[in-house]
Design an enzyme around this catalytic site. Structure first.
Site, PDB file in Angstrom:
ATOM      1  N   LYS A 105      55.413  40.420  41.125  1.00 44.59           N
ATOM      2  CA  LYS A 105      55.007  41.403  39.807  1.00 44.59           C
ATOM      3  C   LYS A 105      55.835  41.004  38.532  1.00 44.59           C
ATOM      4  CE  LYS A 105      54.272  46.286  38.653  1.00 44.59           C
ATOM      5  NZ  LYS A 105      54.193  47.395  39.075  1.00 44.59           N
TER       6      LYS A 105
ATOM      7  N   LYS B 251      50.737  39.612  40.514  1.00 42.53           N
ATOM      8  CA  LYS B 251      50.129  40.694  39.211  1.00 42.53           C
ATOM      9  C   LYS B 251      50.983  40.344  37.922  1.00 42.53           C
ATOM     10  CE  LYS B 251      50.309  45.438  38.354  1.00 42.53           C
ATOM     11  NZ  LYS B 251      51.134  46.842  38.730  1.00 42.53           N
TER      12      LYS B 251
HETATM   13  C1  PBG Z   1      53.429  51.269  38.850  1.00 42.33           C
HETATM   14  C2  PBG Z   1      52.084  50.481  38.636  1.00 42.33           C
HETATM   15  C3  PBG Z   1      51.976  49.814  37.202  1.00 42.33           C
HETATM   16  C4  PBG Z   1      50.667  49.036  37.602  1.00 42.33           C
HETATM   17  C5  PBG Z   1      50.286  49.231  39.069  1.00 42.33           C
HETATM   18  N1  PBG Z   1      51.395  50.005  39.639  1.00 42.33           N
HETATM   19  C6  PBG Z   1      52.428  49.927  36.019  1.00 42.33           C
HETATM   20  C7  PBG Z   1      53.749  49.289  35.629  1.00 42.33           C
HETATM   21  O1  PBG Z   1      54.521  48.728  36.515  1.00 42.33           O
HETATM   22  O2  PBG Z   1      54.288  49.548  34.651  1.00 42.33           O
HETATM   23  C8  PBG Z   1      49.787  48.191  36.611  1.00 42.33           C
HETATM   24  C9  PBG Z   1      48.297  48.372  36.905  1.00 42.33           C
HETATM   25  C10 PBG Z   1      47.698  47.805  35.871  1.00 42.33           C
HETATM   26  O3  PBG Z   1      48.168  47.537  34.621  1.00 42.33           O
HETATM   27  O4  PBG Z   1      46.134  47.815  35.997  1.00 42.33           O
HETATM   28  N2  PBG Z   1      54.637  51.036  38.990  1.00 42.33           N
END
Ligand code: PBG
Length: 344
Positions: free
Chosen positions: A208, A261
């Site tokens: 991520k 992601k």
């Molecule tokens: C929470 C989380 C996030 C997303 C999914 N879970 C945001 C982040 O890490 O700031 C992002 C999902 C999206 O942008 O569609 N930790």
């Protein structure tokens, strides 16, 4: 060496008509490939469009099942729940994230009752439940003469494990830790097994990245950090080798499925992951990737549905077995209207 008219190779024969394009399509997207994120809020009778995510809604628990049922009937096998609690329920220790009657726990129970065949994934993180919006427990530490706030890794693991167990207790089929703390997959696996949830899978947000593409989501989930950023735990954009190390660590700790992601800016990472690991790879087609298409369309600079189809096919071509996307319903509806046939 023969020159062009004599040279017989004419690749355009492969794409002359819709039928030949359909026959030769190397990659096809099906609603069964998709996992739909859903946002659940407190209250009753709520089905309110989210400004930053056109076509997506905040649902109260009582309105959620109808949406999930519609998705399931369209062939989308799974949803991922994100809880958006009242701001008064946010605390420093995120304790309401694992409360028995919490928003996600109630939503899971409702979905398992009303749409029994549907796979329910839950996002496991503390950022929606902390007053500061960080994905971990914040502690103050002394660095020389300065006092600094840090996101403390190990104290966060306990909170994450409590959240995962509470979701599994409510009936979740899969949990998906999105925090990027070290050791969280092992902590979750251990806690789930110890509480009788050996059958609950872990989809780890393994690679991520600290991304500018999460903007619309943070608006939708009210989870923007109040200070600082997420760069001490989420990865830097340029690091492909480190992404493999992150994914390997999660495999070693017991992850059943790995996520990359965001999706579109990281197609090479998806490809690397699909080559390196035998477990299924999921790509998260994140909020910014989705909302960009609508922003473009609103300016008259593009067709959002065509961007949707190209985005999904690109993620699958790169190697994603599962695509987590806000486009799940719109794609599945379109697919149904086409009778499951390609456009060609
Ligand atoms: C929470 C989380 C996030 C997303 C999914 N879970 C945001 C982040 O890490 O700031 C992002 C999902 C999206 O942008 O569609 N930790």
């Amino acid at each position: 060496m023969p020159s062009f008219p004599e040279l017989r190779l004419r690749l355009r024969r492969l794409r002359q008509t819709p039928a030949v394009r359909t026959l030769l399509a190397e990659t096809r997207v099906h609603p069964h490939d998709l996992l739909a994120p859903l946002f659940v809020v407190e209250g009753k009778g709520v089905r309110q469009e989210i400004k930053s995510l056109p076509g997506q809604h905040h649902f109260s628990v009582d309105r959620l099942a109808a949406e999930a049922d519609a998705l399931f009937k369209l062939g989308v096998p799974a949803v991922m729940l994100f809880g958006v609690p009242h701001s008064k329920d946010k605390t420093l220790d995120a304790r309401n994230a694992w409360a028995k009657g919490g928003i996600v726990q109630r939503a899971v129970a409702e979905l398992k009752k009303r749409v029994p065949g549907l796979l329910v994934f839950t996002d496991v993180c503390v950022c929606e439940y902390t007053t500061h919006g960080h994905c971990g427990i914040v502690q103050t530490v002394k660095v020389g003469s300065r006092v600094e706030k840090v996101i403390a890794n190990d104290p966060t693991l306990k909170a994450l494990a409590s959240i995962a167990v509470s979701h599994a207790d409510a009936g979740a089929d899969w949990v998906a830790p999105s925090d990027m703390m070290d050791g969280r997959v092992a902590a979750l696996r251990q806690a789930l097994d110890a509480s009788g949830h050996g059958g609950v899978g872990i989809l780890s947000y393994a690679a991520k990245f600290a991304s500018a593409f999460y903007g619309p989501f943070r608006d939708a989930a009210h989870s923007a950090p109040a200070f600082g950023d997420r760069k001490s735990h989420q990865m830097q954009a340029g690091n492909a080798r480190e992404a493999l190390a992150e994914m390997q660590a999660d495999v070693d700790e017991g992850a059943d499925m790995l996520m990359v992601k965001p999706g579109l800016p990281y197609l090479d990472i998806i490809r690397d992951a699909a080559g390196a690991f035998d477990c299924p790879i999921a790509a998260y087609n994140v909020s910014g990737e989705y909302s960009l298409a609508f922003a473009l369309a609103a300016k008259g600079w593009g067709d959002a549905d065509a961007i949707r189809d190209e985005s999904l096919v690109a993620l699958k071509r790169a190697g994603a077995k599962v695509i987590i996307t806000y486009w799940a319903k719109s794609f599945a509806l379109d697919f149904k209207q086409r009778g499951g046939l390609d456009r060609g």
